[in-house]
Design a protein around this motif. Structure first.
Motif, short mmCIF file in Angstrom:
data_model
loop_
_atom_site.label_atom_id
_atom_site.label_comp_id
_atom_site.label_asym_id
_atom_site.label_seq_id
_atom_site.Cartn_x
_atom_site.Cartn_y
_atom_site.Cartn_z
N TYR A 24 -41.01 125.04 180.79
CA TYR A 24 -41.56 124.17 179.74
C TYR A 24 -42.39 123.05 180.36
O TYR A 24 -43.45 122.69 179.86
CB TYR A 24 -40.42 123.56 178.89
N LEU A 25 -41.87 122.52 181.47
CA LEU A 25 -42.58 121.43 182.14
C LEU A 25 -43.96 121.90 182.59
O LEU A 25 -44.97 121.19 182.42
CB LEU A 25 -41.74 120.95 183.33
N ARG A 26 -44.01 123.10 183.12
CA ARG A 26 -45.29 123.67 183.57
C ARG A 26 -46.24 123.84 182.39
O ARG A 26 -47.42 123.49 182.46
CB ARG A 26 -45.03 125.00 184.26
N ALA A 27 -45.70 124.36 181.27
CA ALA A 27 -46.54 124.59 180.08
C ALA A 27 -47.04 123.26 179.52
O ALA A 27 -48.21 123.15 179.13
CB ALA A 27 -45.74 125.36 179.03
N LEU A 28 -46.17 122.25 179.50
CA LEU A 28 -46.58 120.93 178.99
C LEU A 28 -47.64 120.31 179.89
O LEU A 28 -48.58 119.65 179.41
CB LEU A 28 -45.36 120.01 178.91
N THR A 29 -47.51 120.52 181.19
CA THR A 29 -48.50 119.98 182.13
C THR A 29 -49.86 120.63 181.88
O THR A 29 -50.89 119.96 181.88
CB THR A 29 -48.03 120.19 183.58
N ALA A 30 -49.84 121.95 181.61
CA ALA A 30 -51.09 122.65 181.30
C ALA A 30 -51.70 122.11 180.01
O ALA A 30 -52.92 121.91 179.92
CB ALA A 30 -50.84 124.15 181.20
N LEU A 31 -50.87 121.87 178.99
CA LEU A 31 -51.37 121.31 177.73
C LEU A 31 -51.96 119.92 177.97
O LEU A 31 -53.06 119.60 177.50
CB LEU A 31 -50.25 121.24 176.68
N ALA A 32 -51.24 119.09 178.71
CA ALA A 32 -51.72 117.73 178.99
C ALA A 32 -53.04 117.78 179.75
O ALA A 32 -53.98 117.02 179.45
CB ALA A 32 -50.66 116.95 179.79
N ASP A 33 -53.13 118.70 180.73
CA ASP A 33 -54.37 118.83 181.52
C ASP A 33 -55.54 119.25 180.63
O ASP A 33 -56.70 118.95 180.94
CB ASP A 33 -54.18 119.86 182.64
N ALA A 34 -55.23 119.95 179.54
CA ALA A 34 -56.28 120.37 178.60
C ALA A 34 -56.56 119.29 177.55
O ALA A 34 -57.31 119.53 176.60
CB ALA A 34 -55.86 121.68 177.91
N GLY A 35 -55.96 118.12 177.73
CA GLY A 35 -56.24 117.00 176.83
C GLY A 35 -55.46 117.01 175.53
O GLY A 35 -55.76 116.27 174.60
N GLY A 69 -43.90 117.87 161.04
CA GLY A 69 -45.30 117.76 160.65
C GLY A 69 -46.21 117.28 161.78
O GLY A 69 -47.43 117.37 161.67
N VAL A 70 -45.61 116.79 162.84
CA VAL A 70 -46.41 116.29 163.98
C VAL A 70 -46.13 117.13 165.23
O VAL A 70 -47.02 117.50 165.98
CB VAL A 70 -46.08 114.80 164.27
N GLY A 71 -44.84 117.45 165.41
CA GLY A 71 -44.47 118.21 166.60
C GLY A 71 -43.99 117.31 167.71
O GLY A 71 -43.46 116.22 167.45
N TYR A 72 -44.22 117.76 168.93
CA TYR A 72 -43.74 117.03 170.10
C TYR A 72 -44.87 116.21 170.71
O TYR A 72 -46.01 116.67 170.80
CB TYR A 72 -43.21 118.00 171.14
N ASP A 73 -44.54 115.02 171.17
CA ASP A 73 -45.46 114.22 171.98
C ASP A 73 -45.43 114.81 173.40
O ASP A 73 -44.38 114.80 174.06
CB ASP A 73 -45.00 112.76 171.97
N VAL A 74 -46.57 115.35 173.83
CA VAL A 74 -46.61 116.11 175.08
C VAL A 74 -46.15 115.25 176.27
O VAL A 74 -45.29 115.67 177.05
CB VAL A 74 -48.03 116.69 175.33
N ASP A 75 -46.70 114.05 176.39
CA ASP A 75 -46.35 113.22 177.55
C ASP A 75 -44.88 112.80 177.54
O ASP A 75 -44.23 112.80 178.59
CB ASP A 75 -47.25 111.98 177.62
#
Lengths: 232, 232
Positions: A24-35, A69-75
């Motif tokens: 999950y951490l890896r996936a979140l990092t990829a999402l964060a890197d994509a802005g 309705g918002v989901g998770y805060d990536v950071d």
């Protein structure tokens, strides 16, 4: 004094969930890197390659439920998971065995970005002692004990040939190292209280092979169906 | 012709079970190497690091239930799992990117012993084209298409730097490769029908870090309890 079930001691996370947290951490990092700043559990589940019900269950162990309705805060979720795993702190690591794999591991950017700091590279071969890999000098294996104590090393990585692995593990344990990552193609035994994880680089290939085989079967079935003029 | 639920098509194995089959295979191989002919589900579960109920459930997907009072026949179960994964057949593999990691992978004994045959090593750097690694010559990356067709390669391994990974993946897909194992620290996108698995060498370290952190917490708690004169 009776045993007390504090919130900290009670919250034992299942081993399978522990194994997915870094994914999950890896996936979140990829999402964060994509802005991407917020994501749904479905988005994150897709990025991590699990189903979203399992993801939500896993994150519930961390007390993390997202906002409807918002989901998770990536950071924030990245921080929660990193803290839970323990990679918000600095982990000094030694690598023993500086052949091709040891070289690759010493240069691997993914360790440093996760809080793993390679403090020493050790090899029994004197011919390697002149080398500097990724800014770290290769030192004699006999320095293990001194280095482990000097840097309070808790995690050791074995990248030696199979024949040397048990001896290296014994020396690591004697030097106070309590977690060992074993890349050598050998089973090592350690005392209670020491964790060992064995990396088998062929496991992911085997999972691909399983799917390749299924694809081949499906393809063959489709061809038979087509030859018979049948419809699905 | 209505859809028929044949025994073959119905038996879809859950992804999590698929991911554990290679782990069971590794554990069984270790038991066989130690001269052990039969094992209980508890023995095998311990060797594989899972609980025995999960192991029995996983093996039930293969139609493998062991014999009451005797357990599993080690060699036969190895064969069943290997056949299910598809590693009883020969899988030609190409590795692209022959730096330290590519060298280590090319020499990795665990691939060959699992049916993965490295048929070519490719690198874009002409300076590497003189090299022979583990008996296989390094060839120009531009030979990928010809090699993939000549050897019917289904599986490609990417061991390049991150910047090159997507281009390599695109060329692999164009050459008919349908499974990609990506060691590069980059997310790659591929068309439907192509499987990608990404190896992150830091994941196992993160799992160790989680346990180290817990051990440190428990140790600190024990010290506090001791200082308070309390009993467990």
């Amino acid at each position: 004094m009776t045993a007390r079930t504090s919130s900290e001691t009670a919250r034992v996370i299942p081993e399978a969930t522990v194994a997915r947290l870094p994914v999950y951490l890896r996936a979140l990092t990829a999402l964060a890197d994509a802005g991407i700043r917020t994501c749904s559990s479905e988005d994150l589940a897709t990025a991590a390659g699990v189903n979203s019900a399992k993801l939500r269950k896993d994150l519930s162990y961390l007390g993390s439920y997202g906002t409807r309705g918002v989901g998770y805060d990536v950071d924030y979720l990245r921080y929660q998971i990193a803290r839970e795993i323990g990679v918000t702190q600095d982990w000094p690591v030694v690598i023993v065995g500086i052949g091709n794999l040891g070289h690759a591991l010493a240069s691997y950017s993914g360790f440093r970005s996760r809080g793993f700091r390679v403090v020493a590279l050790l090899d029994a071969d004197p011919e390697r002692h002149e080398e500097v890999v990724a800014g770290v000098a290769v030192r004699p294996f006999d320095d293990l004990d001194a280095i482990a104590h000097e840097h309070a090393v808790a995690i050791g990585v074995i990248a030696t040939p199979a024949a040397a692995a048990q001896d290296v593990a014994d020396r690591m344990v004697a030097a106070g190292i309590t977690s060992i990552l074993n890349f050598a193609p050998a089973v090592i035994s350690v005392p209670d209280g020491v964790d060992v994880r064995k990396v088998d680089l062929s496991i992911e290939l085997q999972i691909l092979a399983y799917h390749e085989q299924r694809k081949a079967h499906e393809h063959a079935r489709d061809e038979v169906a087509a030859a018979m003029g049948g419809e699905a």
